[in-house]
Design an enzyme around this catalytic site. Structure first.
Site, PDB file in Angstrom:
ATOM      1  N   LYS B  75      19.189 -81.037  66.799  1.00  0.00           N
ATOM      2  CA  LYS B  75      20.169 -81.228  65.727  1.00  0.00           C
ATOM      3  C   LYS B  75      21.229 -80.133  65.856  1.00  0.00           C
ATOM      4  O   LYS B  75      20.882 -78.977  66.164  1.00  0.00           O
ATOM      5  CB  LYS B  75      19.466 -81.151  64.373  1.00  0.00           C
ATOM      6  CG  LYS B  75      20.359 -81.424  63.174  1.00  0.00           C
ATOM      7  CD  LYS B  75      19.558 -81.392  61.867  1.00  0.00           C
ATOM      8  CE  LYS B  75      20.398 -81.674  60.647  1.00  0.00           C
ATOM      9  NZ  LYS B  75      19.605 -81.657  59.393  1.00  0.00           N
ATOM     10  N   SER B 150      20.096 -85.688  56.367  1.00  0.00           N
ATOM     11  CA  SER B 150      21.194 -85.263  57.202  1.00  0.00           C
ATOM     12  C   SER B 150      20.888 -85.301  58.704  1.00  0.00           C
ATOM     13  O   SER B 150      21.817 -85.252  59.502  1.00  0.00           O
ATOM     14  CB  SER B 150      21.597 -83.834  56.839  1.00  0.00           C
ATOM     15  OG  SER B 150      20.569 -82.920  57.129  1.00  0.00           O
ATOM     16  N   SER B 174      15.836 -84.274  54.602  1.00  0.00           N
ATOM     17  CA  SER B 174      16.733 -84.555  55.725  1.00  0.00           C
ATOM     18  C   SER B 174      16.047 -84.877  57.048  1.00  0.00           C
ATOM     19  O   SER B 174      16.714 -85.266  58.004  1.00  0.00           O
ATOM     20  CB  SER B 174      17.700 -83.386  55.943  1.00  0.00           C
ATOM     21  OG  SER B 174      18.730 -83.425  54.995  1.00  0.00           O
TER      22      SER B 174
END
Lengths: 131, 481
Positions: B75, B150, B174
């Site tokens: 990420k 997210s 997330s």
């Protein structure tokens, strides 16, 4: 400014009125349409978080850390070297080991202390407190 | 059979020398190049192939070990020396960190091949991956829909077979919510299990890194190489690594508050998953988590307050976006921040500033922290009677793009915040929780959340692995990918 014993409706109205103060505190500058949108958004978010009001939390200790942990201490020893050039290489503007910002102090006057231009500049950016 | 390779499958392939790490990496890079999901911000083709060559050399020399030659993505919130770390923000669009996050270092030490950095909601704030400076990510099950957020880029990339696994971060859901929306497995470890060093901060008392993968067994393999005490993170826990747990006859709590107002079809899927667990010899027990309804407001106060503090560092001076031709220092700060941050980030900074301001601190911030203690105590009480807790992961399946976006004055940002109602309570309590696929509604995956006591990831993963031996929801893949 209404305090915490005001009603949710009063606080929501206050949040709208506060938008300019919040923008100043958060160092944000919003265009008119964005400001209006965020003002309205803030009303709705404050309505959401006002749901907490109905909970009885008398006598409950606030929880800062999810495991109720405390910050451990480590030996007071230098464990790494800071490579200033490497870190300043990330800066948008740096020279001679200094971060460059717009001038905050007028040319030293013939007498007296230098005059600071900006009343709102965060303290660390003032002379002697270089970031 | 898994049509896309798992980490476990890749390890066996490499150990048997049926393919080289370079060949496996090339195949994944080709899939990434052919994908139009927008799940990557940066693809590191040269670095990945060089790492794969090193892995092949190591395997030839010493045989296969650890995660040697396994392609993964990070990420874009994890700092990577020499590769951009953008947090999907204009503020950091050209930021190259001077060091690796501890998670990045540990996985590199285990031999992974990093193929790139995945798209995300800006600074990890969002539940749809629509708050990205680099554009929204599409859900591979239906590209008109969001992948969740997210960690939406990581989840979409894994679901579409672009990588077998990816790292993510979870502050209020997330990892778990995008895992549910994309039909994959995701683990939020106990707060403190995985180092936060080099993970760009959103809300420091909640942020926790973890893995997203196509099976619970793969989550375990990744966690083994992500977890562990780190002197560089003062909130890192000094505990034993995750082991294996006995699975005999566990009691699984069903918190009644999570079923109030729950969509009937989601409820039916989660009930069916509970029946599968009963078939495995576990027992469902009714439990109550009475302060659940306060979790979302308390979370948005605490997370926003911490965000407003953490994001004060972006000033256009030391790194990150700097406005052109500032008139003076104030103008430099104000314009750099206002140009650099997107609408959701500004919203949270303003809410956090409000909650921390004089006259409101006790009514909001301290009140939220008191509720946080009550919410955590609810779980501790429940875990006095049960071993695990089963809940839905999300209130809906993946929703259409723009359906919940607050793009103008009439928009309601709190509609998006309600996406997190089942995930934020465990976040506030610092508990480990997994989301794994357990069914479909109208062709879209549904995730179930299993929550364990602090540091009981062993039990959590053992139950998830047993569930996945009994079902094949996790092995299904989107038709179009």
């Amino acid at each position: 400014m209404p305090q915490s014993d005001s009603t949710p409706t009063e606080r929501r109205a206050a949040a709208s009125d506060m938008i300019d103060k919040l923008m100043r505190l958060a160092a944000l500058k919003l265009e008119a349409d964005e400001r209006e949108m965020l003002k309205d958004n803030l009303d709705r978010i404050v309505a959401l978080i006002d749901a907490m009001r109905s909970a009885d939390t008398d006598g409950i200790e606030p929880l800062d850390h999810p495991l109720d942990g405390v910050q451990p201490l480590r030996p007071d020893q230098v464990t790494e070297d800071i490579d200033r050039d490497r870190f300043q290489g990330l800066a948008p503007a740096a020279r001679d080991g200094l971060y460059l910002v717009p001038r905050v102090v007028d040319a030293v006057a013939s007498a007296g202390a230098p005059r600071i231009r900006s009343a709102n500049a965060p303290r660390r950016a003032r002379p002697g407190k270089r970031a | 059979m898994q049509p896309f390779p798992t980490i476990d499958g890749i390890r066996r392939t490499l150990a048997a020398k049926a393919a080289s790490a370079v060949e496996i990496t090339q195949a994944q890079l080709a899939r990434i190049a052919a994908s139009d999901l927008n799940s990557f911000v940066t693809v590191c083709e040269e670095d990945a192939l060089a790492a794969a060559q090193r892995a092949d050399a190591q395997i030839a020399r010493k045989g296969h070990a650890g995660l040697a030659g396994v392609p993964i993505a990070h990420k874009d919130v994890f700092c990577t020396a020499g590769v951009k770390t953008t947090c999907a923000s204009r503020m950091l669009a050209n930021f190259i960190a001077p060091y690796d996050a501890t998670v990045v270092t540990r996985l590199a030490d285990a031999g992974v091949v990093v193929v790139g950095k995945t798209n995300m909601d800006e600074f990890a704030m969002g539940s749809s991956n629509e708050n990205s400076h680099f554009g929204p990510v599409s859900n591979p099950w239906d590209t008109e829909r969001v992948p969740g957020g997210s960690s939406g880029g990581s989840a979409a990339a894994v679901a579409a077979g672009l990588v077998p696994a990816a790292t993510g971060t979870d502050t209020g859901g997330s990892i778990r919510q995008p895992a549910a929306f994309c039909g994959i497995s995701g683990l939020k470890p106990t707060y403190g299990r995985v180092s936060r060093h080099g993970m760009v901060a959103f809300a420091s008392s909640l942020d926790q890194g973890g893995p997203l993968a196509r099976s619970a067994a793969d989550l375990r393999l990744l966690l083994r190489h992500m977890e562990g005490h780190d002197p560089l993170d003062s909130t890192s826990a000094d505990v034993e690594p995750t082991g294996s747990a006995s699975l005999a006859g566990l009691s699984i709590g069903i918190p009644r508050e999570y079923w109030r107002g729950l969509d009937d079809r989601i409820a039916a899927v989660i009930d069916e998953a509970g029946a599968v667990l009963e078939g495995l010899g576990h027992r469902r027990v009714d439990v109550s988590l009475p302060h659940t309804a306060y979790a979302t407001p308390a979370y948005y106060v605490i997370a926003s307050a911490e965000a407003s503090t953490n994001l004060a560092r972006y000033d256009g001076v030391r790194y990150g976006h700097r406005a052109d031709s500032p008139a003076d220092l104030d103008d430099l700060y104000l314009r750099s921040r206002s140009e650099g941050f997107g609408a959701e980030v500004k919203r949270r900074i303003l809410v956090g500033t409000y909650a921390l301001s004089v006259g409101y601190y006790d009514a909001y911030y301290r009140k939220a922290q008191r509720l946080r203690r009550l919410i955590r105590q609810d779980f501790l009480d429940a875990f006095g009677a049960v071993d695990l807790i089963l809940t839905p992961a999300t209130p809906t399946t993946a929703f259409r793009k723009e359906a919940l976006q607050a793009v103008d004055e009439s928009g309601d940002p709190t509609a998006m915040y309600q996406q997190d109602i089942y995930t934020v309570p465990a976040s506030l309590a610092g508990l480990p929780a997994v989301s794994i696929p357990c069914g479909f509604i109208d062709g879209l995956p549904v995730g179930m959340q299993v929550i364990a006591p602090h540091f009981a990831e062993d039990r959590l993963l053992a139950v998830a692995e047993a569930f996945q031996r009994e079902t094949d929801w996790h092995a299904r893949t989107p038709e179009k990918s």
